[in-house]
Design a protein around this motif. Structure first.
Motif, PDB file in Angstrom:
ATOM      1  N   UNK A  35     -37.508 -18.785 -25.129  1.00 23.19           N
ATOM      2  CA  UNK A  35     -36.906 -17.445 -25.099  1.00 23.19           C
ATOM      3  C   UNK A  35     -36.011 -17.224 -23.882  1.00 23.19           C
ATOM      4  N   UNK A  36     -36.080 -18.109 -22.913  1.00 27.79           N
ATOM      5  CA  UNK A  36     -35.208 -18.003 -21.737  1.00 27.79           C
ATOM      6  C   UNK A  36     -33.827 -18.605 -21.990  1.00 27.79           C
ATOM      7  N   UNK A  37     -33.636 -19.228 -23.128  1.00 25.64           N
ATOM      8  CA  UNK A  37     -32.346 -19.820 -23.464  1.00 25.64           C
ATOM      9  C   UNK A  37     -31.276 -18.750 -23.520  1.00 25.64           C
ATOM     10  N   UNK A  38     -30.210 -18.944 -22.742  1.00 25.45           N
ATOM     11  CA  UNK A  38     -29.143 -17.957 -22.657  1.00 25.45           C
ATOM     12  C   UNK A  38     -28.052 -18.485 -21.725  1.00 25.45           C
ATOM     13  N   UNK A  39     -26.957 -17.772 -21.691  1.00 19.60           N
ATOM     14  CA  UNK A  39     -25.964 -17.989 -20.642  1.00 19.60           C
ATOM     15  C   UNK A  39     -26.332 -17.070 -19.483  1.00 19.60           C
ATOM     16  N   UNK A  40     -26.442 -17.634 -18.308  1.00 21.18           N
ATOM     17  CA  UNK A  40     -26.839 -16.883 -17.120  1.00 21.18           C
ATOM     18  C   UNK A  40     -25.602 -16.599 -16.270  1.00 21.18           C
ATOM     19  N   UNK A  41     -25.453 -15.335 -15.887  1.00 19.72           N
ATOM     20  CA  UNK A  41     -24.302 -14.881 -15.124  1.00 19.72           C
ATOM     21  C   UNK A  41     -24.728 -14.366 -13.756  1.00 19.72           C
ATOM     22  N   UNK A  42     -24.011 -14.784 -12.753  1.00 15.23           N
ATOM     23  CA  UNK A  42     -24.191 -14.260 -11.407  1.00 15.23           C
ATOM     24  C   UNK A  42     -23.391 -12.963 -11.259  1.00 15.23           C
ATOM     25  N   UNK A  43     -23.927 -12.036 -10.513  1.00 18.72           N
ATOM     26  CA  UNK A  43     -23.278 -10.744 -10.299  1.00 18.72           C
ATOM     27  C   UNK A  43     -23.406 -10.380  -8.824  1.00 18.72           C
ATOM     28  N   UNK A  44     -22.298 -10.002  -8.201  1.00 15.88           N
ATOM     29  CA  UNK A  44     -22.327  -9.661  -6.779  1.00 15.88           C
ATOM     30  C   UNK A  44     -21.528  -8.389  -6.523  1.00 15.88           C
ATOM     31  N   UNK A  45     -22.050  -7.582  -5.623  1.00 15.41           N
ATOM     32  CA  UNK A  45     -21.349  -6.393  -5.161  1.00 15.41           C
ATOM     33  C   UNK A  45     -20.812  -6.692  -3.772  1.00 15.41           C
ATOM     34  N   UNK A  46     -19.493  -6.628  -3.637  1.00 11.32           N
ATOM     35  CA  UNK A  46     -18.827  -7.135  -2.446  1.00 11.32           C
ATOM     36  C   UNK A  46     -18.059  -6.017  -1.753  1.00 11.32           C
ATOM     37  N   UNK A  47     -18.236  -5.966  -0.458  1.00 11.31           N
ATOM     38  CA  UNK A  47     -17.361  -5.111   0.347  1.00 11.31           C
ATOM     39  C   UNK A  47     -16.326  -6.016   0.975  1.00 11.31           C
ATOM     40  N   UNK A  48     -15.044  -5.735   0.737  1.00 13.71           N
ATOM     41  CA  UNK A  48     -13.987  -6.626   1.185  1.00 13.71           C
ATOM     42  C   UNK A  48     -13.405  -6.248   2.538  1.00 13.71           C
ATOM     43  N   UNK A  49     -13.812  -5.096   3.075  1.00 12.29           N
ATOM     44  CA  UNK A  49     -13.373  -4.667   4.407  1.00 12.29           C
ATOM     45  C   UNK A  49     -14.476  -3.811   4.985  1.00 12.29           C
ATOM     46  N   UNK A  50     -14.361  -3.514   6.286  1.00 13.39           N
ATOM     47  CA  UNK A  50     -15.401  -2.723   6.943  1.00 13.39           C
ATOM     48  C   UNK A  50     -15.473  -1.310   6.384  1.00 13.39           C
ATOM     49  N   UNK A  51     -14.365  -0.828   5.866  1.00 12.24           N
ATOM     50  CA  UNK A  51     -14.343   0.472   5.204  1.00 12.24           C
ATOM     51  C   UNK A  51     -13.795   0.276   3.796  1.00 12.24           C
ATOM     52  N   UNK A  52     -14.008   1.229   2.930  1.00  5.63           N
ATOM     53  CA  UNK A  52     -13.493   1.115   1.576  1.00  5.63           C
ATOM     54  C   UNK A  52     -14.584   0.884   0.566  1.00  5.63           C
ATOM     55  N   UNK A  53     -14.202   0.692  -0.687  1.00 10.41           N
ATOM     56  CA  UNK A  53     -15.185   0.619  -1.769  1.00 10.41           C
ATOM     57  C   UNK A  53     -15.872  -0.733  -1.854  1.00 10.41           C
ATOM     58  N   UNK A  54     -16.915  -0.746  -2.678  1.00 16.84           N
ATOM     59  CA  UNK A  54     -17.590  -1.980  -3.043  1.00 16.84           C
ATOM     60  C   UNK A  54     -17.128  -2.388  -4.428  1.00 16.84           C
ATOM     61  N   UNK A  55     -16.828  -3.657  -4.601  1.00 11.63           N
ATOM     62  CA  UNK A  55     -16.354  -4.183  -5.877  1.00 11.63           C
ATOM     63  C   UNK A  55     -17.435  -5.065  -6.500  1.00 11.63           C
ATOM     64  N   UNK A  56     -17.493  -5.072  -7.824  1.00 12.88           N
ATOM     65  CA  UNK A  56     -18.454  -5.904  -8.527  1.00 12.88           C
ATOM     66  C   UNK A  56     -17.737  -7.086  -9.169  1.00 12.88           C
ATOM     67  N   UNK A  57     -18.312  -8.259  -9.002  1.00 17.19           N
ATOM     68  CA  UNK A  57     -17.733  -9.476  -9.568  1.00 17.19           C
ATOM     69  C   UNK A  57     -18.788 -10.205 -10.406  1.00 17.19           C
ATOM     70  N   UNK A  58     -18.273 -10.966 -11.385  1.00 24.06           N
ATOM     71  CA  UNK A  58     -19.123 -11.781 -12.247  1.00 24.06           C
ATOM     72  C   UNK A  58     -18.745 -13.249 -12.133  1.00 24.06           C
ATOM     73  N   UNK A  59     -19.748 -14.117 -12.219  1.00 24.73           N
ATOM     74  CA  UNK A  59     -19.478 -15.531 -12.349  1.00 24.73           C
ATOM     75  C   UNK A  59     -19.066 -15.875 -13.764  1.00 24.73           C
TER      76      UNK A  59
END
Length: 121
Positions: free
Chosen positions: A88-112
């Motif tokens: 039942x664990x068979x699947x495509x597994x995706x990494x997900x990260x929330x990244x801040x690209x500068x000291x100020x500003x928004x956080x962006x979400x990325x997928x592998x």
């Protein structure tokens, strides 16, 4: 931009183990929440586990006690140790990260790009 490169998927027998890795690179000031999702054929993508920058973790009920998420902040990498794997664990597994690209500003979400995990005898 930020790139997430996953590795570690493959074919394993029931009861076996795999370790997934996801390395983030690019315009990174800090990595906040990092996690793993999976999507089986015909099903919606679901959360497997996530880990905060402080190390707090959360797991789907279906993987508690079998999977362990961890991160190496110096390497901008998140891991998923998967033990006692079931078909039942068979699947495509995706990494997900929330990244801040500068000291100020928004956080962006990325997928592998996703890595296939197949549990079968």
């Amino acid at each position: 931009q930020v790139q997430l490169v996953e590795s570690g998927g493959g074919l394993v027998q029931p009861g076996g183990s795999l370790r997934l890795s996801c390395a983030a690179s690019g315009s990174i000031f800090s990595l906040n929440l990092m996690g793993w999702y999976r999507q089986a054929p015909g099903k919606e993508r679901e959360l497997v586990a996530h880990i905060t920058s402080g190390g707090s973790t959360n797991y789907a009920d279906s993987v508690k006690g079998r999977f362990t998420i961890s991160r190496d902040n110096a390497k901008n990498t998140v891991y998923l140790q998967m033990n006692s794997l079931e078909p039942e664990d068979t699947a495509v597994y995706y990494c997900n990260c929330h990244v801040r690209r500068a000291s100020t500003g928004p956080t962006y979400m990325y997928w592998g790009q996703g890595t296939q995990v197949t549990v079968s005898s």
